[in-house]
Design a protein around this motif. Structure first.
Motif, PDB file in Angstrom:
ATOM      1  N   SER A  45      59.451  43.710  56.129  1.00 23.06           N
ATOM      2  CA  SER A  45      58.605  43.387  54.974  1.00 23.06           C
ATOM      3  C   SER A  45      57.895  44.642  54.497  1.00 23.06           C
ATOM      4  CB  SER A  45      57.578  42.330  55.360  1.00 23.06           C
ATOM      5  OG  SER A  45      58.211  41.151  55.811  1.00 23.06           O
ATOM      6  N   PRO A  46      57.534  44.681  53.213  1.00 14.86           N
ATOM      7  CA  PRO A  46      56.735  45.819  52.726  1.00 14.86           C
ATOM      8  C   PRO A  46      55.497  46.002  53.586  1.00 14.86           C
ATOM      9  CG  PRO A  46      57.524  44.521  50.887  1.00 14.86           C
ATOM     10  CD  PRO A  46      57.885  43.751  52.140  1.00 14.86           C
ATOM     11  N   GLY A  47      55.179  47.276  53.864  1.00  7.31           N
ATOM     12  CA  GLY A  47      54.029  47.578  54.702  1.00  7.31           C
ATOM     13  C   GLY A  47      54.369  47.764  56.167  1.00  7.31           C
ATOM     14  N   GLU A  48      55.517  47.267  56.575  1.00  8.00           N
ATOM     15  CA  GLU A  48      55.931  47.429  57.975  1.00  8.00           C
ATOM     16  C   GLU A  48      56.509  48.814  58.227  1.00  8.00           C
ATOM     17  OE1 GLU A  48      58.391  43.707  58.608  1.00  8.00           O
ATOM     18  OE2 GLU A  48      56.969  43.534  60.271  1.00  8.00           O
ATOM     19  N   ARG A  49      56.611  49.145  59.484  1.00  9.18           N
ATOM     20  CA  ARG A  49      57.174  50.431  59.925  1.00  9.18           C
ATOM     21  C   ARG A  49      58.662  50.262  60.166  1.00  9.18           C
ATOM     22  NH1 ARG A  49      54.483  54.587  62.522  1.00  9.18           N
ATOM     23  NH2 ARG A  49      55.678  55.940  63.913  1.00  9.18           N
ATOM     24  N   ARG A  72      55.231  59.477  54.074  1.00 12.02           N
ATOM     25  CA  ARG A  72      55.530  58.312  54.919  1.00 12.02           C
ATOM     26  C   ARG A  72      56.908  58.414  55.581  1.00 12.02           C
ATOM     27  NH1 ARG A  72      55.814  56.386  49.663  1.00 12.02           N
ATOM     28  NH2 ARG A  72      57.827  55.491  49.014  1.00 12.02           N
ATOM     29  N   SER A  75      56.756  55.092  57.703  1.00 19.72           N
ATOM     30  CA  SER A  75      55.553  54.592  58.360  1.00 19.72           C
ATOM     31  C   SER A  75      55.074  53.256  57.795  1.00 19.72           C
ATOM     32  CB  SER A  75      54.434  55.623  58.263  1.00 19.72           C
ATOM     33  OG  SER A  75      54.157  55.917  56.907  1.00 19.72           O
ATOM     34  N   SER A  76      55.191  53.082  56.503  1.00 14.97           N
ATOM     35  CA  SER A  76      54.767  51.841  55.860  1.00 14.97           C
ATOM     36  C   SER A  76      55.667  51.631  54.638  1.00 14.97           C
ATOM     37  CB  SER A  76      53.290  51.923  55.447  1.00 14.97           C
ATOM     38  OG  SER A  76      52.881  50.751  54.779  1.00 14.97           O
ATOM     39  N   LEU A  77      56.560  50.685  54.715  1.00 12.93           N
ATOM     40  CA  LEU A  77      57.576  50.503  53.681  1.00 12.93           C
ATOM     41  C   LEU A  77      56.977  50.138  52.331  1.00 12.93           C
ATOM     42  CD1 LEU A  77      60.254  48.621  55.782  1.00 12.93           C
ATOM     43  CD2 LEU A  77      60.664  50.739  54.507  1.00 12.93           C
ATOM     44  N   GLU A  78      57.385  50.900  51.326  1.00 17.98           N
ATOM     45  CA  GLU A  78      57.075  50.582  49.935  1.00 17.98           C
ATOM     46  C   GLU A  78      58.278  49.849  49.332  1.00 17.98           C
ATOM     47  OE1 GLU A  78      54.268  51.137  48.322  1.00 17.98           O
ATOM     48  OE2 GLU A  78      53.255  52.261  49.919  1.00 17.98           O
ATOM     49  N   ASP A  84      61.529  51.705  48.935  1.00 22.44           N
ATOM     50  CA  ASP A  84      62.175  52.267  50.117  1.00 22.44           C
ATOM     51  C   ASP A  84      63.335  51.416  50.624  1.00 22.44           C
ATOM     52  OD1 ASP A  84      58.949  53.262  51.507  1.00 22.44           O
ATOM     53  OD2 ASP A  84      60.216  54.231  49.990  1.00 22.44           O
TER      54      ASP A  84
END
Lengths: 117, 108
Positions: free
Chosen positions: B14-18, B61, B76-79, B82
């Motif tokens: 999900s967005p925000g995950e690594r 990121r 580091s944090s999926l946009e 990405d």
């Protein structure tokens, strides 16, 4: 600005020939290897071969040796990829790529070659 | 011939995950490993070279690590932008390159 501009899409029949092009600008064309990459529909990247435009030294990956021809015209900063007898399995997107010492730093936009009877 | 094996083939996040992507070589590459991103309908784009050096304009990121036979690309944090396919590449038979099979990062 470095740019690699490729020729447009081609639709051919099996057994026909085709030559696609890649024109470089924004850098010294003769000083860097140019490579060609195949991407079949829904698949990954395959390195086909390379040319050094200054002296036209050419190397081919084993899977593509004898199946395609890579050439270049340094006077117009253009590299070429050609087939003498296309097969349906040559249907793919083909990218040209400028090499830096670590790999590809610039890519062309791609040329779609479709081979269908 | 050096073979590159990427894993997993697909990563659902999900967005925000690594995101952690792996590339394993059949022989030591020292640090000569490059990463690319490819979005649908686009040419690949250079992300990381020499295992850990970000290319110009690549957000912080994205990071690369590893040496020898094991390499990792971390986001580091999926946009949203990405979500794409990522390829590793080695240059052991320069100027003939070899790519890994790719990892698709998809939205969960």
């Amino acid at each position: 600005e470095v740019q690699l501009v490729q020729s447009g899409a081609e639709v051919k029949k099996p057994g026909e020939s085709v030559k696609i092009s890649c024109k470089g600008s924004g850098y010294r064309f003769t000083s860097y290897w140019i490579g060609w990459v195949r991407q079949m529909p829904g698949r990954g990247l395959e390195w086909m071969g390379v040319i050094y435009p200054d002296d036209s030294e050419t190397r081919y990956s084993p899977s593509f040796q004898g199946l395609v021809t890579i050439s270049a015209d340094r006077s117009i900063s253009t590299a070429y990829l050609q087939w003498s007898s296309l097969r349906a399995s040559d249907t793919a997107m083909y990218y040209c790529a400028k090499l830096a010492n670590f790999g590809v730093d610039y890519w062309g936009q791609g040329t779609l070659v479709t081979v269908s009877s | 011939e050096i073979v590159l094996t990427q894993s997993p083939a697909t990563l659902s996040l999900s967005p925000g995950e690594r995101a952690t992507l792996s590339c394993r070589a059949s022989q030591s590459l020292s640090r000569s490993l490059t990463w690319y991103q490819q979005k649908p309908g686009q040419a690949p784009r250079l992300l990381i070279y020499d295992a850990s050096n970000r290319a110009a304009g690549i957000p912080a990121r994205f990071s690369g690590s590893g040496s020898g036979t094991d390499f990792t690309l971390t986001i580091s944090s999926l946009e949203p932008e990405d979500f794409a396919v990522y390829y590793c590449q080695q240059r052991g038979n320069w100027p003939l390159l070899t790519f890994g099979g790719g990892t698709k990062v998809e939205i969960k």
